[in-house]
Design an enzyme around this catalytic site. Structure first.
Site: not given
Ligand code: NAD
Length: 508
Positions: A185, A188, A237, A242, A259, A293, A394
């Site tokens: 997934k 979006e 995310g 997470g 991650e 990240c 962050e």
């Molecule tokens: P986010 O947590 O908002 O979303 C990440 C993913 O989770 C998306 O696909 C989203 O649709 C999904 N999601 C949202 N709510 C959910 C739920 N309740 N249950 C399951 N899935 C759900 O993050 P974002 O804004 O897309 O990305 C930015 C974040 O990601 C930053 O904090 C960044 O540091 C982190 N990131 C980490 C890494 C790493 O490797 N450590 C890499 C890239 C981004």
């Protein structure tokens, strides 16, 4: 884009075929550089997910897939890498138009890394210990024990919006290399490159092995964490989501790796080459407009070189070219949305309120031709201390926080005084001394005299609230297998079995 131009619609891809969402609805996808509608992607429902999980389960149950010999699997992984390179231009354009990442970064870094991840595992899979033999132990009786590593099953892979293709590589490559089946997934906000790549790869893979369901995180992501027939969740995310993923998935004790975010500290020692630091630290924080990240967002600078270094940082920051990410001349693109851009500037304001100084940047930038996008000037904050909100949270924007220190002990303490632990770095001429400092830093990746030194054959992941599990290289394969011990007893004469008599006193 003019209204007459058609918008591409992306359905899910399940069991090797395009599939309309059960809701009949599509989620709009916008170009963050212009705010123009560029595509529509399926708005998934839990029922859509069920269908995808069923297809993935059927594919997993077909033993030809999970028992495929390593040499054959290796060839398949190489074929995937070839498909990526053959379609690099198209994939890169999709990535740039939805995520705002610059074309020079996506073509120069992400696409090669995507192909490389599959090639690295194409080699690693040939020497991965799918079967280990333990040395024979003669006591209490001769036995032979093997350790088998078997695929976990159906893996749900949830990725963030910022670097979708890279995250695809880090998750899909090890999942397939170890014989799992996948439902991915994407975010979006940026699903188009993933949807197209899965479509391309379905030409190579057995039906149902790789499926993609698009949809909102709180619907599809959440349903994945609850789904009784999903065995593993790999999530990338925010730390906030997470934690939710971990909690929800705990109900069925799914295997989970996460991650998450970061607040990378870079320590600049007095003997560092300040020209190198200035270029390197800004590369560390401005790549993808700071929306990475592993960005180096806290620069800890020794008192003795502080003023000279910050002058260089300010001079170089003003030379960063903001612009349309589709142009090769652009060094930094837009924020993911206007709302996110506003949030970044709120952080800058909070820093000023807490006593920091805006050395350069700190405002919205206008980019001709991209009026609908939200761009933030490359920003350096000085007089920051580690207790300030900008140093603790962050920001996910192009904001460098410069913090002074006087001793190495103080620098290490500041670097580790954070909830996160993804990346950390040291800038110095003394690379031996740097190794000793690296031992004391609490982060999954330590970079000496550079930043973003992510190699596809090296493990990448977090300490503390940056998550757990590792992606990249051989290490990643261990996160997609269950470990089974298989022991064989050779003694068949019950009277010679020393342990049976513990229960069967007749044998004593
Ligand atoms: P986010 O947590 O908002 O979303 C990440 C993913 O989770 C998306 O696909 C989203 O649709 C999904 N999601 C949202 N709510 C959910 C739920 N309740 N249950 C399951 N899935 C759900 O993050 P974002 O804004 O897309 O990305 C930015 C974040 O990601 C930053 O904090 C960044 O540091 C982190 N990131 C980490 C890494 C790493 O490797 N450590 C890499 C890239 C981004």
């Amino acid at each position: 884009m003019s209204e007459s131009q058609s918008i591409t619609r992306y359905p899910h891809i399940i069991n090797g075929e395009k599939r309309e969402p059960g809701s009949g609805k599509y989620i709009p996808v916008f170009n963050p550089a212009t705010n123009e509608l560029i595509a529509e992607a399926a708005q998934g429902t839990p029922e859509d997910l069920d269908i995808a999980v069923h297809a993935a389960r059927e594919a997993f149950n077909c033993k030809a897939w999970c028992n495929m010999p390593a040499t054959e699997r290796s060839r398949l992984l190489y074929a995937i890498a070839n498909t990526v390179m053959a379609n690099a231009q198209e994939l890169a354009q999709l990535e740039v138009s939805a995520s705002g990442g610059t074309i020079s970064r996506v073509m120069g870094m992400d696409i090669p890394a995507l192909a490389d991840m599959f090639m690295v595992l194409a080699e690693e899979v040939k020497r991965f210990p799918f079967v280990d033999n333990l040395p024979a132990r003669p006591l209490p009786e001769p036995t032979h024990t093997q350790v088998w590593r078997e695929p976990v099953g159906v893996c749900a892979l949830i990725t963030a919006w910022n670097v979708p293709l890279l995250l695809f590589a880090l998750k899909v490559a090890p999942a397939l290399a170890t014989g799992n089946t996948v439902v991915i997934k994407p975010s979006e906000l940026t699903p188009t490159s993933t949807l197209r790549l899965v479509e391309l790869l379905c030409e190579l893979l057995p039906k149902g092995v790789l499926n993609v369901v698009n949809g909102r995180g709180e619907v599809i992501g959440d349903a994945m964490c609850r789904h009784p027939d999903i065995d593993k969740i790999s999530f990338t995310g925010s730390t906030r989501v997470g934690k939710q993923v971990q909690q929800v998935a705990a109900q069925s004790l799914k295997r989970v790796s996460v991650e998450l975010g970061g607040k990378g500290p870079g320590i600049v020692l007095p003997d560092a080459d300040l020209e190198l630091v200035a270029y390197g630290a800004l590369y560390g924080v401005y790549l993808n407009g700071g929306q990475a990240c592993e960005s180096g967002t806290r620069l800890l600078v020794h008192d003795s070189i502080h003023d000279e270094l910050v002058a260089k940082l300010a001079a170089l920051s003003t030379q960063i070219v903001l612009g349309d990410p589709a142009s090769p001349a652009t060094g930094m693109g837009p924020m993911s949305s206007a709302a996110h851009g506003e949030k970044v500037l709120e952080y800058v304001n909070s820093a000023v309120e807490e006593g920091a100084t805006v050395l350069c940047g700190g405002a919205r930038a206008e980019v001709p031709g991209c009026e609908g996008g939200y761009f933030v000037e490359p920003t350096v904050l000085t007089e920051v201390h580690n207790g300030m909100k900008v140093a603790r949270e962050e920001i996910f924007g192009p904001v460098l926080c410069v913090i002074k220190f006087s001793t190495e002990e103080e620098a290490i303490a500041i670097a580790n005084d954070t909830d996160y632990g993804l990346s950390a770095g040291i800038w110095t001429a003394d690379v031996v001394g740097a190794q000793q400092l690296a031992r004391q830093l609490q982060a999954g990746s330590i970079w000496i005299n550079d930043w973003h030194m992510i190699r596809m054959d090296a493990p990448f992941g977090g300490f503390k609230q940056s998550g757990y599990g590792r992606e990249g290289g051989m290490e990643s394969l261990h996160h997609y297998v269950e470990v089974k011990s298989v022991s064989t007893a050779f003694e068949r004469n019950v009277r010679k079995k020393p342990l049976h008599r513990l229960v069967h006193k007749l044998l004593a």
